[in-house]
Write an enzyme that holds these catalytic residues in place. Sequence first.
Site, short mmCIF file in Angstrom:
data_model
loop_
_atom_site.label_atom_id
_atom_site.label_comp_id
_atom_site.label_asym_id
_atom_site.label_seq_id
_atom_site.Cartn_x
_atom_site.Cartn_y
_atom_site.Cartn_z
N ARG A 35 0.83 -1.21 0.00
CA ARG A 35 0.00 0.00 0.00
C ARG A 35 0.86 1.26 0.00
O ARG A 35 0.45 2.29 -0.54
CB ARG A 35 -0.95 -0.01 1.19
CG ARG A 35 -2.06 -1.04 1.04
CD ARG A 35 -3.00 -1.06 2.21
NE ARG A 35 -4.13 -1.95 1.95
CZ ARG A 35 -5.07 -2.24 2.83
NH1 ARG A 35 -5.04 -1.69 4.03
NH2 ARG A 35 -6.06 -3.05 2.51
N LYS A 211 -20.49 -15.26 3.78
CA LYS A 211 -21.90 -14.97 4.04
C LYS A 211 -22.63 -14.38 2.85
O LYS A 211 -22.12 -13.47 2.19
CB LYS A 211 -22.02 -14.01 5.22
CG LYS A 211 -21.60 -14.58 6.56
CD LYS A 211 -21.83 -13.54 7.65
CE LYS A 211 -21.48 -14.10 9.03
NZ LYS A 211 -21.71 -13.09 10.09
N GLY A 364 -9.71 -7.75 -1.19
CA GLY A 364 -10.01 -8.64 -0.07
C GLY A 364 -9.30 -9.98 -0.15
O GLY A 364 -8.14 -10.07 -0.55
N GLY A 387 -13.77 -3.86 0.44
CA GLY A 387 -15.05 -3.26 0.80
C GLY A 387 -15.44 -2.14 -0.13
O GLY A 387 -16.60 -2.01 -0.54
#
Length: 406
Positions: A35, A211, A364, A387
């Site tokens: 990053r 999920k 992710g 996200g």
Amino acid sequence: MLTVRDLHDIKGKVCFVRVDFNVPLKGDVIRDDNRIVAAVPTIKELVDKGARLVLLSHLGKISYKLSEEEIVAAKAKNNLAPVAVRLSELLGQPVAFCPETRGEELESMVHSLKDGEVLLMQNTRYEKGEEKNDPEIASIWASLADLYVMDAFGSAHRAHASTYGIPSILKDQGKPVAIGYLVEKEVSALTRCVDVAPTDRPYIAILGGFKVSDKIKVIDSLLKKCDKILIGGAMAYTFVKALGGETGNSPVEDEQLEYARNCYKEANGRILLPVDSVCGNAFEESERSEVKVVDSDKIPAGFQGLDIGPKTIEAYSEEIKKAKMIFWNGPMGVFEQDEFQKGTIAICDAIKEIPMSFTVCGGGDSAAAIKQFGYSESFSHVSTGGGASLEMIENDGHLPGIDIVR
């Protein structure tokens, strides 16, 4: 939107740059500097133009619901000082570090900057009001800046003081706000996945992860855009159970069964589910004694699906070969364990075989997997924000930290 290349006559101007230096730290050791490396092109561009740079980033989480002692410990753990050292090495020039987020020391260090110099401010989350977009801290920071550059895509879905408050104030004052090279690349790639051109069809989404509830909005959005959605990971078993299948001990969200049933029906054949699964009689390797491949709707009691099976791999690979564009978020199985990597690796292999197609990995765990297996270069774009990339798809190309710069 203005980009850093559009910023002219900024020599001597104080430029606040929101970067994403939320890197994994162990003590003072940075375990992955990707990053920081990703921010270098934007920083160098502004340095070369003679701007006086103040870099802002968060690092980790600091809960102000904890005791004072615990808050102090969390701040010490998430101190940005080591990042200044690494950034200095990457830039080949000194990077000053301010241990404060407001007050005389910060003001003095900002006012002392010379053209082309770089200052990294302490973790923005040292301020309780950062995540609440508190107008007081946003005003304090904005008062020190002549212009603002947003280059933290991984935080662009958050309307915080450093991502939304500062540019909002500066825009109202008629001061320039722009995006950096990293954000420009992200916006370009993900906008293409939202505003789909006829030449990018068939457009296939591949969704995995744990999920269904985490992906409801993105599934709904992608169904309006995609020709097919291939589903893997643990979330697949909520769909399988919703359609009457036996899922054994596989994780299932019972409260999402109705959604999954209706979603599958409304997709009218455009959602593909695993036809077979690699199952184990325990999740933990130390507790597992048996692994076998079974039909995904006939998983026996005591077993759980941990990866897509060979028939599913073949079917998904054939769909991928037809695609002109792919958006992928979420691994197909428990890729951290050797026995359940094949599905995720097979998806990578299939994507590698279509180099002329536009392929996006939505950050992710997917990004972690393709890096682990050496496939990062096989994708047209690998997002730096899991996200944020999902929310940009969900919201038809809109994020608070991007929209405020428009």
